[in-house]
Write a protein that holds these residues in place. Sequence first.
Motif, PDB file in Angstrom:
ATOM      1  N   TRP A  19     -21.799 -28.002  -7.363  1.00 42.24           N
ATOM      2  CA  TRP A  19     -20.923 -28.269  -6.224  1.00 42.24           C
ATOM      3  C   TRP A  19     -20.094 -27.028  -5.922  1.00 42.24           C
ATOM      4  O   TRP A  19     -19.675 -26.317  -6.832  1.00 42.24           O
ATOM      5  N   LYS A  20     -19.863 -26.794  -4.647  1.00 43.29           N
ATOM      6  CA  LYS A  20     -19.105 -25.621  -4.213  1.00 43.29           C
ATOM      7  C   LYS A  20     -17.808 -26.068  -3.543  1.00 43.29           C
ATOM      8  O   LYS A  20     -17.803 -26.984  -2.722  1.00 43.29           O
ATOM      9  N   VAL A  21     -16.688 -25.415  -3.918  1.00 45.44           N
ATOM     10  CA  VAL A  21     -15.393 -25.731  -3.305  1.00 45.44           C
ATOM     11  C   VAL A  21     -15.400 -25.204  -1.871  1.00 45.44           C
ATOM     12  O   VAL A  21     -15.595 -24.010  -1.631  1.00 45.44           O
ATOM     13  N   VAL A  22     -15.174 -26.104  -0.905  1.00 44.66           N
ATOM     14  CA  VAL A  22     -15.199 -25.713   0.505  1.00 44.66           C
ATOM     15  C   VAL A  22     -13.817 -25.797   1.147  1.00 44.66           C
ATOM     16  O   VAL A  22     -13.630 -25.350   2.276  1.00 44.66           O
ATOM     17  N   PHE A  23     -12.860 -26.371   0.420  1.00 48.63           N
ATOM     18  CA  PHE A  23     -11.503 -26.456   0.952  1.00 48.63           C
ATOM     19  C   PHE A  23     -10.743 -25.179   0.599  1.00 48.63           C
ATOM     20  O   PHE A  23     -10.805 -24.703  -0.531  1.00 48.63           O
ATOM     21  N   LYS A  24     -10.055 -24.601   1.570  1.00 45.43           N
ATOM     22  CA  LYS A  24      -9.322 -23.347   1.354  1.00 45.43           C
ATOM     23  C   LYS A  24      -7.824 -23.606   1.333  1.00 45.43           C
ATOM     24  O   LYS A  24      -7.326 -24.466   2.062  1.00 45.43           O
ATOM     25  N   PRO A  25      -7.064 -22.853   0.499  1.00 41.53           N
ATOM     26  CA  PRO A  25      -7.547 -21.765  -0.360  1.00 41.53           C
ATOM     27  C   PRO A  25      -8.024 -22.230  -1.729  1.00 41.53           C
ATOM     28  O   PRO A  25      -8.769 -21.544  -2.390  1.00 41.53           O
ATOM     29  N   LYS A  26      -7.589 -23.419  -2.162  1.00 39.53           N
ATOM     30  CA  LYS A  26      -7.988 -23.888  -3.487  1.00 39.53           C
ATOM     31  C   LYS A  26      -7.704 -25.374  -3.600  1.00 39.53           C
ATOM     32  O   LYS A  26      -7.029 -25.966  -2.745  1.00 39.53           O
ATOM     33  N   ILE A  27      -8.238 -25.996  -4.645  1.00 36.39           N
ATOM     34  CA  ILE A  27      -8.019 -27.424  -4.877  1.00 36.39           C
ATOM     35  C   ILE A  27      -7.510 -27.633  -6.301  1.00 36.39           C
ATOM     36  O   ILE A  27      -7.732 -26.800  -7.183  1.00 36.39           O
ATOM     37  N   ALA A  28      -6.846 -28.756  -6.495  1.00 35.87           N
ATOM     38  CA  ALA A  28      -6.374 -29.105  -7.837  1.00 35.87           C
ATOM     39  C   ALA A  28      -7.506 -29.708  -8.644  1.00 35.87           C
ATOM     40  O   ALA A  28      -8.377 -30.394  -8.125  1.00 35.87           O
ATOM     41  N   ILE A  29      -7.513 -29.438  -9.940  1.00 35.35           N
ATOM     42  CA  ILE A  29      -8.404 -30.140 -10.854  1.00 35.35           C
ATOM     43  C   ILE A  29      -7.513 -30.871 -11.856  1.00 35.35           C
ATOM     44  O   ILE A  29      -6.421 -30.417 -12.174  1.00 35.35           O
ATOM     45  N   ARG A  30      -7.994 -32.018 -12.341  1.00 35.72           N
ATOM     46  CA  ARG A  30      -7.140 -32.884 -13.149  1.00 35.72           C
ATOM     47  C   ARG A  30      -7.812 -33.292 -14.460  1.00 35.72           C
ATOM     48  O   ARG A  30      -9.022 -33.206 -14.608  1.00 35.72           O
ATOM     49  N   LYS A  31      -6.966 -33.747 -15.362  1.00 36.38           N
ATOM     50  CA  LYS A  31      -7.465 -34.160 -16.672  1.00 36.38           C
ATOM     51  C   LYS A  31      -8.125 -35.530 -16.614  1.00 36.38           C
ATOM     52  O   LYS A  31      -8.935 -35.865 -17.465  1.00 36.38           O
ATOM     53  N   GLU A  32      -7.738 -36.336 -15.644  1.00 37.60           N
ATOM     54  CA  GLU A  32      -8.345 -37.653 -15.456  1.00 37.60           C
ATOM     55  C   GLU A  32      -8.756 -37.784 -14.001  1.00 37.60           C
ATOM     56  O   GLU A  32      -8.197 -37.123 -13.125  1.00 37.60           O
ATOM     57  N   PRO A  33      -9.723 -38.644 -13.688  1.00 32.77           N
ATOM     58  CA  PRO A  33     -10.186 -38.813 -12.309  1.00 32.77           C
ATOM     59  C   PRO A  33      -9.222 -39.661 -11.470  1.00 32.77           C
ATOM     60  O   PRO A  33      -9.543 -40.773 -11.040  1.00 32.77           O
ATOM     61  N   SER A  34      -8.045 -39.133 -11.258  1.00 34.81           N
ATOM     62  CA  SER A  34      -7.021 -39.838 -10.492  1.00 34.81           C
ATOM     63  C   SER A  34      -6.070 -38.804  -9.902  1.00 34.81           C
ATOM     64  O   SER A  34      -5.763 -37.791 -10.536  1.00 34.81           O
ATOM     65  N   MET A  35      -5.592 -39.078  -8.699  1.00 34.10           N
ATOM     66  CA  MET A  35      -4.641 -38.163  -8.078  1.00 34.10           C
ATOM     67  C   MET A  35      -3.303 -38.191  -8.808  1.00 34.10           C
ATOM     68  O   MET A  35      -2.452 -37.339  -8.574  1.00 34.10           O
ATOM     69  N   GLU A  36      -3.118 -39.161  -9.679  1.00 28.69           N
ATOM     70  CA  GLU A  36      -1.898 -39.230 -10.473  1.00 28.69           C
ATOM     71  C   GLU A  36      -2.090 -38.587 -11.846  1.00 28.69           C
ATOM     72  O   GLU A  36      -1.159 -38.506 -12.632  1.00 28.69           O
ATOM     73  N   GLY A  37      -3.306 -38.130 -12.122  1.00 30.85           N
ATOM     74  CA  GLY A  37      -3.596 -37.510 -13.401  1.00 30.85           C
ATOM     75  C   GLY A  37      -2.934 -36.148 -13.532  1.00 30.85           C
ATOM     76  O   GLY A  37      -2.594 -35.490 -12.541  1.00 30.85           O
ATOM     77  N   ALA A  38      -2.759 -35.704 -14.773  1.00 34.31           N
ATOM     78  CA  ALA A  38      -2.125 -34.408 -15.025  1.00 34.31           C
ATOM     79  C   ALA A  38      -2.991 -33.282 -14.464  1.00 34.31           C
ATOM     80  O   ALA A  38      -4.221 -33.322 -14.553  1.00 34.31           O
TER      81      ALA A  38
END
Length: 525
Positions: free
Chosen positions: A130-149
């Motif tokens: 998969w390629k990141v297409v959103f600019k300039p960057k995206i968050a990555i998290r420890k759990e699959p949740s927008m509330e994750g760390a």
Amino acid sequence: QQQQLESLICRLMISSAYLRPACPLLLPCWPSGRRSFLVSRLAAMSTWTVVGGGDKGGILVRTGKDLKSEEAATRLSTGSKVKALSIEGDRLNFEKLTGDGPETGWVSLKLKGAVLLTKDKAKKDNLGKWKVVFKPKIAIRKEPSMEGAVAGALKAGEIVEALGTTEDNNWIRFKLHEASEAWAMLIHPEHGRLLAKAPVSLKKEYETEFIFKGCGANMRKLKEGSAGASRDQFLEYQIEQHLEPNVRAEFLENIPEMLYDTRATDEDNVVVYFRTAGHISPDPETVKKNKPAPGGVHQHIEHLAGLRCIVVEAENVGKVSLVVVLAHGIDVKGFDLYGLADHASMPGVRFILPTAPHESDRWDSDGQEGKRPTVQWWPKKRDGQKGSEEAGGQLLACAQEALAKAPGAKLVLGGFSQGAFVALQAAIQGRKVLKKPPAGLVLLCAGWADEGAGLPQDCLKDTDVLIASGDEDQVALPEGCELMFKKCQEAAGKLEPVVRFCGGHEVTEDVANTVAEFMEAHVHG
């Protein structure tokens, strides 16, 4: 309409706020102007099956990581499934999902060569690159949740490989380093698509504006006329177009140096010179160095420490605060990295592209009249370690002369493939020779081969290191580039995660953009 519908569906499925790019928690730290994307090591978050211990009722569990720590009261039964909380070497800290035995503890993945646990295969849904297409960057998290760390960030253009997905297929799990994994969202309710499937073809989805030659490091922009190409390339083309083979070699040796200088001569001057077989040439006495830069980038030739160098800088370069010396790879021409320098040119930065001193062992001059030979940094017969050290010393001497012409400027060394090892050696030697160590080191498609060998202690201290690796590179294998990361880290270098890009042994547009960002951070630092 389809995108609006996608977004609406996601809004209904997912609530709560997303970490926007402007949020301080998402943006990487830039201490002293340094771009840093250091990502913490995360728990593996993968599932494993116990396959060993069948003759003993399961495998031994201990309460701690240490092999001498207390044993658990019962064994973890064969066939049990566990979730990995962390992996350190051959030791796995688990949480039991199914089966009999302790709910948590530490187990060994192998014992005397026998495999005790195997990692479960990920779900097939949304797997692949998969390629990141959103600019300039995206968050990555420890759990699959927008509330994750938050575990860090991925920049636009970066490629990751999905190891698994959530039930709704909107989050992918991917590997960061060794056993470290994280999660990324595919479609965000407010921002839309964040990642898209990376193309499968080796050519990927390169812009039609770009062509890749040689080892792929020569990224030539196809602008109007000769803009985006080195004068070396342009002059070779003119020789082939206008001169007979029997006079080409001699003609090449006698081309006036001003024709390599875009401030002194333009494309018309070059074409007229060749169409008249050198009879009409600009007069050095009357030439004024004020020609407009092709594509906004100027170039000329300098000889530094015995090396012929192409000097590349933006038309509005101003005061030079950063000198970047880039060493090309093996079996290519000296202008092989020109496209990268042209692409990354910006105010305050001067690129130096030296040509390696030794003709390539593979160079065949038949039919190549009027063309410069392919080159390499040390002869094949010479020991690689000694050869790289000698070449590194020569590159460092070149850098010193370039720095003398830009008082107060910082130094970044870099290279592609063989040139990356030359740059690494120059950086190591530079700690003893220079007043201050190089500010940065760029290692493109450079795989470390010997696990047992290492770098001198603290030889990269206070130096930012950028490493890039193609996911389909058959020359500098990705695992070799990861090992290079490890060795540089052990040498106290300030490292970002390896930039994994979609491609082979080459410099793609994504890599060029990353290098440009790296330079920009040091210009303003």
